[in-house]
Design a protein around this motif. Structure first.
Motif, PDB file in Angstrom:
ATOM      1  N   SER A  17       0.824  -1.209   0.000  1.00 45.57           N
ATOM      2  CA  SER A  17       0.000   0.000   0.000  1.00 45.57           C
ATOM      3  C   SER A  17       0.864   1.268   0.000  1.00 45.57           C
ATOM      4  O   SER A  17       0.482   2.273  -0.585  1.00 45.57           O
ATOM      5  CB  SER A  17      -1.003  -0.008   1.147  1.00 45.57           C
ATOM      6  OG  SER A  17      -0.492   0.479   2.327  1.00 45.57           O
TER       7      SER A  17
ATOM      8  N   LYS B  52       0.491   4.099  -2.851  1.00 49.96           N
ATOM      9  CA  LYS B  52       0.293   5.510  -2.503  1.00 49.96           C
ATOM     10  C   LYS B  52       1.387   6.390  -3.117  1.00 49.96           C
ATOM     11  O   LYS B  52       1.109   7.480  -3.625  1.00 49.96           O
ATOM     12  CB  LYS B  52       0.276   5.701  -0.989  1.00 49.96           C
ATOM     13  CG  LYS B  52      -0.953   5.160  -0.317  1.00 49.96           C
ATOM     14  CD  LYS B  52      -0.825   5.330   1.195  1.00 49.96           C
ATOM     15  CE  LYS B  52      -1.914   4.605   1.928  1.00 49.96           C
ATOM     16  NZ  LYS B  52      -1.765   4.732   3.391  1.00 49.96           N
TER      17      LYS B  52
ATOM     18  N   PHE C  16      -6.345   7.844   1.165  1.00 53.60           N
ATOM     19  CA  PHE C  16      -6.277   6.379   1.159  1.00 53.60           C
ATOM     20  C   PHE C  16      -6.645   5.827   2.528  1.00 53.60           C
ATOM     21  O   PHE C  16      -7.398   4.862   2.630  1.00 53.60           O
ATOM     22  CB  PHE C  16      -4.870   5.900   0.780  1.00 53.60           C
ATOM     23  CG  PHE C  16      -4.669   5.676  -0.679  1.00 53.60           C
ATOM     24  CD1 PHE C  16      -4.475   4.397  -1.178  1.00 53.60           C
ATOM     25  CD2 PHE C  16      -4.638   6.737  -1.575  1.00 53.60           C
ATOM     26  CE1 PHE C  16      -4.268   4.183  -2.528  1.00 53.60           C
ATOM     27  CE2 PHE C  16      -4.431   6.538  -2.913  1.00 53.60           C
ATOM     28  CZ  PHE C  16      -4.252   5.255  -3.409  1.00 53.60           C
TER      29      PHE C  16
END
Length: 180
Positions: free
Chosen positions: A51, A55, A164
């Motif tokens: 992740s 990002k 996010f």
């Protein structure tokens, strides 16, 4: 003041072949080291850093194309070599320079990395600073371009992280199997 600091840095360009080589590498090729570092994070622990890399891959282009390029359309600022005699070590299009898209891109990535791993984030921030500083040294950016780009990048990285986090925290895009 911008002109003063630009000259303070750019005056050393062209004096030492070894220094010029190092600075040109930082301005033009060091970005590949940062991209490689993101890949190393994935190799080290894919689940932990997936992740973060997603990002970072989102934040960089948002900072560059979504914000910096938009500002350049509104605020036209010529590059140092367009109006002044400078020690130019790299060729570049004579397009707008404010804010630095490179600085915004790499500071956005650095900010995302910093949220995941403080030590690695500091290393990324230092690398981003070196890229920005070297682009002043080679004569293609004003110091204010780098500072504004860094600010755009930090804000972009923070926003992407925040969006996010809040988006996935509420359970959106998470299937019944618990994966994205």
């Amino acid at each position: 003041m911008d002109f003063y600091f630009f000259n303070l840095i750019n005056q050393f360009a062209g004096r030492f072949v070894w220094l010029d080589g190092v600075i040109i590498f930082l301005a033009d090729r060091f970005s590949y080291v940062l991209f490689g570092s993101l890949i190393l994070f994935l190799i080290k622990d894919y689940k932990k850093y997936r992740s973060m890399v997603i990002k970072a891959v989102a934040a960089g282009p948002i900072a560059w194309f979504g914000i910096s390029e938009l500002i350049k359309l509104i605020w036209v600022s010529p590059r140092p070599f367009v109006q002044n005699q400078v020690n130019l070590l790299l060729t570049h299009r004579p397009d707008g320079s404010f804010p630095s898209s490179h600085a915004s891109f790499f500071f956005a990535i650095s900010t995302v990395v910093f949220f995941y791993n403080k030590k690695a984030g500091i290393v990324f921030y230092i690398a981003s600073f070196l890229i920005g500083f070297s682009r002043v040294f080679v004569g293609i950016h004003w110091p204010s371009d780098i500072l504004a780009g860094a600010l755009v990048g930090i804000i972009s990285g923070w926003l992407v992280n925040k969006i996010f986090h809040s988006f996935f925290k509420r359970g959106r895009y998470i299937s019944s199997r618990g994966s994205m």
